[in-house]
Motif scaffolding. Structure first.
Motif, PDB file in Angstrom:
ATOM      1  N   GLY A  21       0.854  -1.192  -0.051  1.00 39.00           N
ATOM      2  CA  GLY A  21       0.185  -0.164   0.088  1.00 39.00           C
ATOM      3  C   GLY A  21       0.814   1.418  -0.018  1.00 39.00           C
ATOM      4  N   ALA A  22       1.997   1.116   0.722  1.00 37.51           N
ATOM      5  CA  ALA A  22       2.710   2.448   0.771  1.00 37.51           C
ATOM      6  C   ALA A  22       3.601   2.699  -0.664  1.00 37.51           C
ATOM      7  N   VAL A  23       3.974   1.663  -1.220  1.00 36.52           N
ATOM      8  CA  VAL A  23       4.358   1.895  -2.635  1.00 36.52           C
ATOM      9  C   VAL A  23       3.195   2.278  -3.761  1.00 36.52           C
ATOM     10  N   SER A  24       2.165   1.643  -3.466  1.00 36.16           N
ATOM     11  CA  SER A  24       0.963   2.074  -4.169  1.00 36.16           C
ATOM     12  C   SER A  24       0.728   3.787  -4.342  1.00 36.16           C
ATOM     13  N   ARG A  25       0.999   4.228  -3.135  1.00 35.25           N
ATOM     14  CA  ARG A  25       0.699   5.605  -3.100  1.00 35.25           C
ATOM     15  C   ARG A  25       1.484   6.399  -3.705  1.00 35.25           C
ATOM     16  N   ARG A  26       2.800   6.165  -4.007  1.00 31.91           N
ATOM     17  CA  ARG A  26       3.671   6.681  -4.888  1.00 31.91           C
ATOM     18  C   ARG A  26       3.607   6.226  -6.274  1.00 31.91           C
ATOM     19  N   SER A  27       2.929   5.168  -6.394  1.00 28.78           N
ATOM     20  CA  SER A  27       2.787   4.690  -8.046  1.00 28.78           C
ATOM     21  C   SER A  27       1.231   4.254  -8.306  1.00 28.78           C
ATOM     22  N   THR A  28       1.292   3.168  -8.629  1.00 27.74           N
ATOM     23  CA  THR A  28      -0.158   2.721  -8.742  1.00 27.74           C
ATOM     24  C   THR A  28      -0.213   1.214  -8.444  1.00 27.74           C
ATOM     25  N   ALA A  29      -1.389   0.839  -8.031  1.00 29.08           N
ATOM     26  CA  ALA A  29      -1.796  -0.629  -7.707  1.00 29.08           C
ATOM     27  C   ALA A  29      -1.023  -1.838  -8.489  1.00 29.08           C
ATOM     28  N   LEU A  30      -1.401  -1.327  -9.783  1.00 30.20           N
ATOM     29  CA  LEU A  30      -1.042  -2.521 -10.849  1.00 30.20           C
ATOM     30  C   LEU A  30       0.631  -2.379 -11.009  1.00 30.20           C
ATOM     31  N   LYS A  31       1.460  -1.257 -10.996  1.00 30.59           N
ATOM     32  CA  LYS A  31       2.840  -1.285 -11.359  1.00 30.59           C
ATOM     33  C   LYS A  31       3.407  -1.588  -9.858  1.00 30.59           C
ATOM     34  N   THR A  32       2.818  -1.527  -8.876  1.00 24.92           N
ATOM     35  CA  THR A  32       3.373  -2.067  -7.753  1.00 24.92           C
ATOM     36  C   THR A  32       3.408  -3.741  -7.860  1.00 24.92           C
ATOM     37  N   LEU A 192      -0.101 -14.005 -11.025  1.00 22.17           N
ATOM     38  CA  LEU A 192       0.812 -13.215 -11.900  1.00 22.17           C
ATOM     39  C   LEU A 192      -0.240 -13.006 -13.579  1.00 22.17           C
ATOM     40  N   THR A 193      -0.871 -14.009 -13.763  1.00 19.22           N
ATOM     41  CA  THR A 193      -1.887 -13.902 -14.903  1.00 19.22           C
ATOM     42  C   THR A 193      -2.708 -12.763 -14.833  1.00 19.22           C
ATOM     43  N   VAL A 194      -3.255 -12.588 -13.752  1.00 19.58           N
ATOM     44  CA  VAL A 194      -4.345 -11.467 -13.494  1.00 19.58           C
ATOM     45  C   VAL A 194      -3.778 -10.046 -13.591  1.00 19.58           C
ATOM     46  N   VAL A 195      -2.597 -10.037 -12.768  1.00 23.17           N
ATOM     47  CA  VAL A 195      -1.681  -9.015 -12.907  1.00 23.17           C
ATOM     48  C   VAL A 195      -1.341  -8.324 -14.233  1.00 23.17           C
ATOM     49  N   SER A 196      -0.560  -9.280 -14.891  1.00 21.05           N
ATOM     50  CA  SER A 196      -0.088  -9.087 -16.150  1.00 21.05           C
ATOM     51  C   SER A 196      -1.329  -8.451 -17.178  1.00 21.05           C
ATOM     52  N   THR A 197      -2.189  -9.437 -17.227  1.00 24.06           N
ATOM     53  CA  THR A 197      -3.427  -8.943 -18.116  1.00 24.06           C
ATOM     54  C   THR A 197      -3.875  -7.726 -17.794  1.00 24.06           C
ATOM     55  N   ALA A 198      -4.271  -7.414 -16.584  1.00 25.31           N
ATOM     56  CA  ALA A 198      -4.764  -6.106 -15.848  1.00 25.31           C
ATOM     57  C   ALA A 198      -3.903  -4.948 -16.550  1.00 25.31           C
ATOM     58  N   LEU A 199      -2.573  -5.277 -16.388  1.00 26.53           N
ATOM     59  CA  LEU A 199      -1.618  -4.125 -16.679  1.00 26.53           C
ATOM     60  C   LEU A 199      -1.548  -3.789 -18.247  1.00 26.53           C
ATOM     61  N   LEU A 200      -1.676  -4.745 -18.859  1.00 27.59           N
ATOM     62  CA  LEU A 200      -1.478  -4.611 -20.380  1.00 27.59           C
ATOM     63  C   LEU A 200      -2.754  -3.953 -20.810  1.00 27.59           C
ATOM     64  N   ILE A 201      -3.969  -4.132 -20.242  1.00 31.36           N
ATOM     65  CA  ILE A 201      -5.137  -3.662 -20.700  1.00 31.36           C
ATOM     66  C   ILE A 201      -5.213  -2.128 -20.001  1.00 31.36           C
ATOM     67  N   ALA A 202      -4.567  -1.924 -19.140  1.00 29.30           N
ATOM     68  CA  ALA A 202      -4.731  -0.546 -18.490  1.00 29.30           C
ATOM     69  C   ALA A 202      -3.798   0.272 -19.356  1.00 29.30           C
ATOM     70  N   LEU A 203      -2.509  -0.266 -19.790  1.00 28.81           N
ATOM     71  CA  LEU A 203      -1.640   0.529 -20.677  1.00 28.81           C
ATOM     72  C   LEU A 203      -2.217   0.668 -21.954  1.00 28.81           C
ATOM     73  N   ARG A 204      -2.997  -0.202 -22.516  1.00 27.89           N
ATOM     74  CA  ARG A 204      -3.520   0.032 -23.724  1.00 27.89           C
ATOM     75  C   ARG A 204      -4.856   0.913 -23.800  1.00 27.89           C
ATOM     76  N   ARG A 210      -2.355   5.487 -15.102  1.00 27.38           N
ATOM     77  CA  ARG A 210      -1.854   6.503 -15.010  1.00 27.38           C
ATOM     78  C   ARG A 210      -0.908   6.490 -13.864  1.00 27.38           C
ATOM     79  N   GLY A 211       0.199   7.315 -13.526  1.00 29.43           N
ATOM     80  CA  GLY A 211       0.960   7.344 -12.519  1.00 29.43           C
ATOM     81  C   GLY A 211       2.288   6.862 -12.925  1.00 29.43           C
ATOM     82  N   PRO A 212       3.328   7.170 -12.081  1.00 29.36           N
ATOM     83  CA  PRO A 212       4.698   7.013 -12.268  1.00 29.36           C
ATOM     84  C   PRO A 212       5.090   5.425 -11.956  1.00 29.36           C
ATOM     85  N   TRP A 213       5.859   4.924 -12.580  1.00 28.82           N
ATOM     86  CA  TRP A 213       6.431   3.447 -12.383  1.00 28.82           C
ATOM     87  C   TRP A 213       7.202   3.570 -11.065  1.00 28.82           C
TER      88      TRP A 213
END
Length: 293
Positions: A21-32, A192-204, A210-213
């Motif tokens: 949660g601390a890292v997500s506050r500086r970035s995003t949930a998916l990127k964390t 990892l499958t869920v996270v990767s899929t969600a991140l790809l969808i979000a980026l596309r 949005r938010g920094p890596w």
């Protein structure tokens, strides 16, 4: 032994959730999770190889399905932690994650003696008390869509995540104990499958994640440590629930908000209300009764 494993699991989950949660506050949930989820899979795969046992289709399938549910739970949970007070989000999620397995355990015929049952009830009440927040949740404004409001609502996302975690706990119990730690490895693949899929969808998607890596040694290190602790907690829970009752182990594991709340109190000065302090005391009493039972 089962009680000790469940309590250590709660500590590991609590610390992992706080760090994520601390890292997500500086970035995003998916990127964390893009950092923590692969690290968690690596750690569990190594542990499964060292622990022995052979992968089996049935347990692997249950583990993978549990990992899919757990992955959705992690995404919504980290999003909730990034948008709401940790001392509210974590307990709401934990209460939801405890109620489902307890219900399933009771339907399956699990019975506790009177002392342990009282302890479980105290723990459930404690999770609820710790989750109480002063004031009411904000309603969606006229210019905010219902979907956007829901995605930005910390307590609502916490409720969704808790339900997903509850399903995860139930499915890991169903995986059985004849395949070593491989069901946990399968679960991490599902996550990892869920996270990767969600991140790809979000980026596309236009205006997606949005938010920094996650950058900088400290934040990257915290994200990786969160993944290690989370996967370790998964393994400990799996070992505990195969030897113990689903209802009992899940309730003890769901006490992890106490750790998240205390760490948030130290790091972010998130103050505990009187009712939350009562909840903490009830949690201690509940654990003591479960141990005696």
């Amino acid at each position: 032994m089962v009680t000790a494993l469940a309590l250590v699991t709660a500590v590991a989950f609590g610390v992992a959730d706080f760090l994520g949660g601390a890292v997500s506050r500086r970035s995003t949930a998916l990127k964390t999770l893009a950092l923590s989820a692969p690290m968690g899979l690596l750690v569990v795969a190594v542990a499964a190889l060292l622990a022995g046992g052979a992968p089996a289709p049935g347990p692997a399938a249950w583990g993978f399905l549990g990992g899919l549910s757990g992955g959705i739970g992690l995404i919504t949970f980290y999003r909730a932690l990034a948008r709401g007070p940790m001392n509210v989000v974590a307990p709401v999620s934990a209460l939801a994650s405890a109620v489902l397995p307890v219900g399933v355990g009771v339907l399956r015929g699990e019975r506790l003696d009177e002392t342990a049952l009282l302890g479980v009830l105290l723990c459930l009440a404690a999770i609820g008390l710790v989750s109480m927040e002063k004031g009411e949740a904000a309603e969606p404004s006229g210019g905010t869509s219902l979907l956007r409001w829901a995605l930005d609502s910390g307590p609502l996302m916490a409720l969704v995540s808790g339900s997903c975690f509850g399903i995860f706990f139930i499915l890991l119990k169903a995986a059985g104990d004849g395949a070593g730690l491989w069901p946990i490895a399968s679960a991490r693949v599902g996550t990892l499958t869920v996270v990767s899929t969600a991140l790809l969808i979000a980026l596309r998607t236009r205006g997606g994640d949005r938010g920094p890596w996650v950058s900088g040694r400290t934040l990257i290190g915290l994200a990786l440590l969160s993944g290690i602790l989370d996967s370790g907690a998964n393994a400990l829970y799996y070992l505990a629930v195969q030897d113990g009752l689903l209802s009992l182990v899940t309730v003890l594991t769901s006490l992890y908000p106490a750790i998240t709340v205390l760490l948030a109190r130290i790091a972010y000065s998130e103050r505990l209300r009187a009712v939350q302090r009562v909840g903490m005391a009830m949690a201690v009493a509940g654990v003591a009764l479960v141990t005696l039972g």
